[in-house]
Design a protein around this motif. Structure first.
Motif, PDB file in Angstrom:
ATOM      1  N   GLY A   1       0.813  -1.217   0.000  1.00 36.28           N
ATOM      2  CA  GLY A   1       0.000   0.000   0.000  1.00 36.28           C
ATOM      3  C   GLY A   1       0.841   1.260   0.000  1.00 36.28           C
ATOM      4  N   THR A   2       1.886   1.302   0.863  1.00 34.42           N
ATOM      5  CA  THR A   2       2.724   2.504   0.953  1.00 34.42           C
ATOM      6  C   THR A   2       3.493   2.721  -0.346  1.00 34.42           C
ATOM      7  N   VAL A   3       4.038   1.635  -0.902  1.00 36.97           N
ATOM      8  CA  VAL A   3       4.796   1.765  -2.156  1.00 36.97           C
ATOM      9  C   VAL A   3       3.850   2.172  -3.286  1.00 36.97           C
ATOM     10  N   ARG A   4       2.636   1.602  -3.283  1.00 33.00           N
ATOM     11  CA  ARG A   4       1.646   1.958  -4.315  1.00 33.00           C
ATOM     12  C   ARG A   4       1.344   3.458  -4.265  1.00 33.00           C
ATOM     13  N   GLU A   5       1.195   3.979  -3.034  1.00 28.57           N
ATOM     14  CA  GLU A   5       0.924   5.420  -2.926  1.00 28.57           C
ATOM     15  C   GLU A   5       2.120   6.234  -3.424  1.00 28.57           C
ATOM     16  N   LEU A   6       3.320   5.767  -3.106  1.00 30.46           N
ATOM     17  CA  LEU A   6       4.526   6.453  -3.574  1.00 30.46           C
ATOM     18  C   LEU A   6       4.574   6.473  -5.106  1.00 30.46           C
ATOM     19  N   VAL A   7       4.249   5.340  -5.736  1.00 26.60           N
ATOM     20  CA  VAL A   7       4.216   5.254  -7.202  1.00 26.60           C
ATOM     21  C   VAL A   7       3.234   6.283  -7.762  1.00 26.60           C
ATOM     22  N   CYS A   8       2.049   6.402  -7.132  1.00 24.95           N
ATOM     23  CA  CYS A   8       1.040   7.381  -7.587  1.00 24.95           C
ATOM     24  C   CYS A   8       1.555   8.816  -7.458  1.00 24.95           C
ATOM     25  N   LEU A   9       2.206   9.110  -6.319  1.00 26.67           N
ATOM     26  CA  LEU A   9       2.741  10.465  -6.103  1.00 26.67           C
ATOM     27  C   LEU A   9       3.801  10.802  -7.152  1.00 26.67           C
ATOM     28  N   VAL A  10       4.673   9.832  -7.441  1.00 28.54           N
ATOM     29  CA  VAL A  10       5.727  10.067  -8.442  1.00 28.54           C
ATOM     30  C   VAL A  10       5.112  10.278  -9.820  1.00 28.54           C
ATOM     31  N   ARG A  11       4.073   9.507 -10.147  1.00 25.45           N
ATOM     32  CA  ARG A  11       3.409   9.685 -11.452  1.00 25.45           C
ATOM     33  C   ARG A  11       2.728  11.045 -11.548  1.00 25.45           C
ATOM     34  N   THR A  12       2.172  11.496 -10.421  1.00 23.01           N
ATOM     35  CA  THR A  12       1.454  12.778 -10.424  1.00 23.01           C
ATOM     36  C   THR A  12       2.412  13.962 -10.521  1.00 23.01           C
ATOM     37  N   TYR A  13       3.480  13.946  -9.702  1.00 24.88           N
ATOM     38  CA  TYR A  13       4.355  15.124  -9.598  1.00 24.88           C
ATOM     39  C   TYR A  13       5.611  15.054 -10.461  1.00 24.88           C
ATOM     40  N   ARG A  14       5.939  13.869 -10.972  1.00 19.77           N
ATOM     41  CA  ARG A  14       7.082  13.664 -11.865  1.00 19.77           C
ATOM     42  C   ARG A  14       8.387  14.308 -11.372  1.00 19.77           C
ATOM     43  N   PRO A  15       8.845  13.973 -10.170  1.00 16.44           N
ATOM     44  CA  PRO A  15      10.098  14.553  -9.674  1.00 16.44           C
ATOM     45  C   PRO A  15      11.309  13.931 -10.374  1.00 16.44           C
ATOM     46  N   SER A  16      12.434  14.659 -10.359  1.00 18.33           N
ATOM     47  CA  SER A  16      13.691  14.107 -10.892  1.00 18.33           C
ATOM     48  C   SER A  16      14.405  13.279  -9.829  1.00 18.33           C
ATOM     49  N   ALA A  17      14.077  13.543  -8.552  1.00 18.46           N
ATOM     50  CA  ALA A  17      14.707  12.800  -7.455  1.00 18.46           C
ATOM     51  C   ALA A  17      13.685  12.579  -6.349  1.00 18.46           C
ATOM     52  N   VAL A  18      13.840  11.482  -5.624  1.00 24.13           N
ATOM     53  CA  VAL A  18      12.943  11.141  -4.512  1.00 24.13           C
ATOM     54  C   VAL A  18      13.796  10.684  -3.328  1.00 24.13           C
ATOM     55  N   PHE A  19      13.530  11.269  -2.155  1.00 27.16           N
ATOM     56  CA  PHE A  19      14.228  10.842  -0.934  1.00 27.16           C
ATOM     57  C   PHE A  19      13.216  10.217   0.009  1.00 27.16           C
ATOM     58  N   ILE A  20      13.554   9.045   0.557  1.00 23.92           N
ATOM     59  CA  ILE A  20      12.668   8.375   1.518  1.00 23.92           C
ATOM     60  C   ILE A  20      13.459   8.100   2.794  1.00 23.92           C
ATOM     61  N   SER A  21      12.849   8.419   3.936  1.00 26.77           N
ATOM     62  CA  SER A  21      13.466   8.001   5.202  1.00 26.77           C
ATOM     63  C   SER A  21      12.540   6.998   5.881  1.00 26.77           C
ATOM     64  N   GLU A  22      13.075   6.294   6.861  1.00 24.78           N
ATOM     65  CA  GLU A  22      12.370   5.206   7.546  1.00 24.78           C
ATOM     66  C   GLU A  22      11.916   4.144   6.539  1.00 24.78           C
ATOM     67  N   THR A  23      12.836   3.701   5.694  1.00 19.16           N
ATOM     68  CA  THR A  23      12.476   2.674   4.703  1.00 19.16           C
ATOM     69  C   THR A  23      12.162   1.341   5.388  1.00 19.16           C
ATOM     70  N   ARG A  24      12.829   1.080   6.535  1.00 21.01           N
ATOM     71  CA  ARG A  24      12.632  -0.168   7.297  1.00 21.01           C
ATOM     72  C   ARG A  24      12.820  -1.414   6.429  1.00 21.01           C
ATOM     73  N   GLN A  25      13.664  -1.309   5.399  1.00 14.45           N
ATOM     74  CA  GLN A  25      13.862  -2.450   4.502  1.00 14.45           C
ATOM     75  C   GLN A  25      15.330  -2.596   4.149  1.00 14.45           C
ATOM     76  N   CYS A  26      15.713  -3.801   3.733  1.00 16.79           N
ATOM     77  CA  CYS A  26      17.103  -4.041   3.337  1.00 16.79           C
ATOM     78  C   CYS A  26      17.350  -3.413   1.965  1.00 16.79           C
ATOM     79  N   GLU A  27      18.622  -3.307   1.626  1.00 19.61           N
ATOM     80  CA  GLU A  27      19.041  -2.645   0.386  1.00 19.61           C
ATOM     81  C   GLU A  27      18.364  -3.254  -0.846  1.00 19.61           C
TER      82      GLU A  27
END
Length: 211
Positions: A1-27
């Motif tokens: 769900g969280t990644v899906r929302e992130l995908v939607c935000l990126v599609r809407t705003y079309r940024p050149s760069a994205v920073f995420i904190s608290e990924t809570r995931q391995c590389e």
């Protein structure tokens, strides 16, 4: 769900760069997000403990070169155009534990002189600058806020302001338990602001994140 929302935000705003904190995931997991949001490049640090992990993604529209990084920051040089000016971006995730936060301020002070390029610092500092940015039944520590203001002042970094809601974090509780605060911000050197004088910051609401 969280990644899906992130995908939607990126599609809407079309940024050149994205920073995420608290990924809570391995590389490896973080790198899988890269292709889902359509970015070519990624710098990530797993970190340790609850809420740890940061990642910076970018596409081929911009050139990003790593200066240094650690569990709570990624420091880079950025060029948006092959013939354009070089500037410095530092992406931060502040120390969540108040009594340990001074380490973050020392870190920012320590890396300050590693580049003389116009400087922009972005992220979740886990601290407010002023009492008026903290909305809850209890007051915030004046000492902690003063230390935060002092490091920004020592580094000649100034808040860029924002549009949208007055807070960037909510614990999503109600009544007296509700805490909201402006923990995320963009701060920049006068040289950066002079060059990008039309830059603006907007707080966008998310259904999946507490930020």
């Amino acid at each position: 769900g969280t990644v899906r929302e992130l995908v939607c935000l990126v599609r809407t705003y079309r940024p050149s760069a994205v920073f995420i904190s608290e990924t809570r995931q391995c590389e490896e997991s973080v790198k899988r997000i890269r292709s889902r949001i359509g970015m070519k490049h990624c710098i990530t640090h797993d970190g340790k403990g609850k809420g740890a992990g940061i990642a910076l993604f970018w596409d081929d529209n911009i050139e990003i070169n790593l200066l240094s990084y650690g569990p709570q920051y990624i420091d880079v040089h950025i060029r948006e155009d092959p013939n354009g000016p070089l500037w410095r971006g530092t992406f931060v995730y502040g120390e969540p534990r108040a009594h340990e936060r001074h380490h973050m301020w020392k870190l920012i002070g320590r890396i300050k002189n590693r580049s003389s390029a116009p400087w922009l610092v972005i992220g979740d500092f886990n601290e407010t600058m002023w009492q008026k940015e903290h909305f809850s039944a209890t007051k915030r520590s004046e000492n902690n806020m003063e230390r935060f203001r002092k490091v920004l002042s020592d580094c000649n970094l100034f808040d860029l302001g924002f549009r949208g809601p007055g807070w960037t974090y909510s614990n999503k509780q109600s009544g007296r338990k509700c805490v909201r605060a402006r923990l995320d911000r963009f701060v920049a050197s006068p040289e950066w602001s002079e060059h990008y004088n039309s830059a603006s910051v907007e707080h966008i609401c998310s259904s999946r994140s507490d930020h």
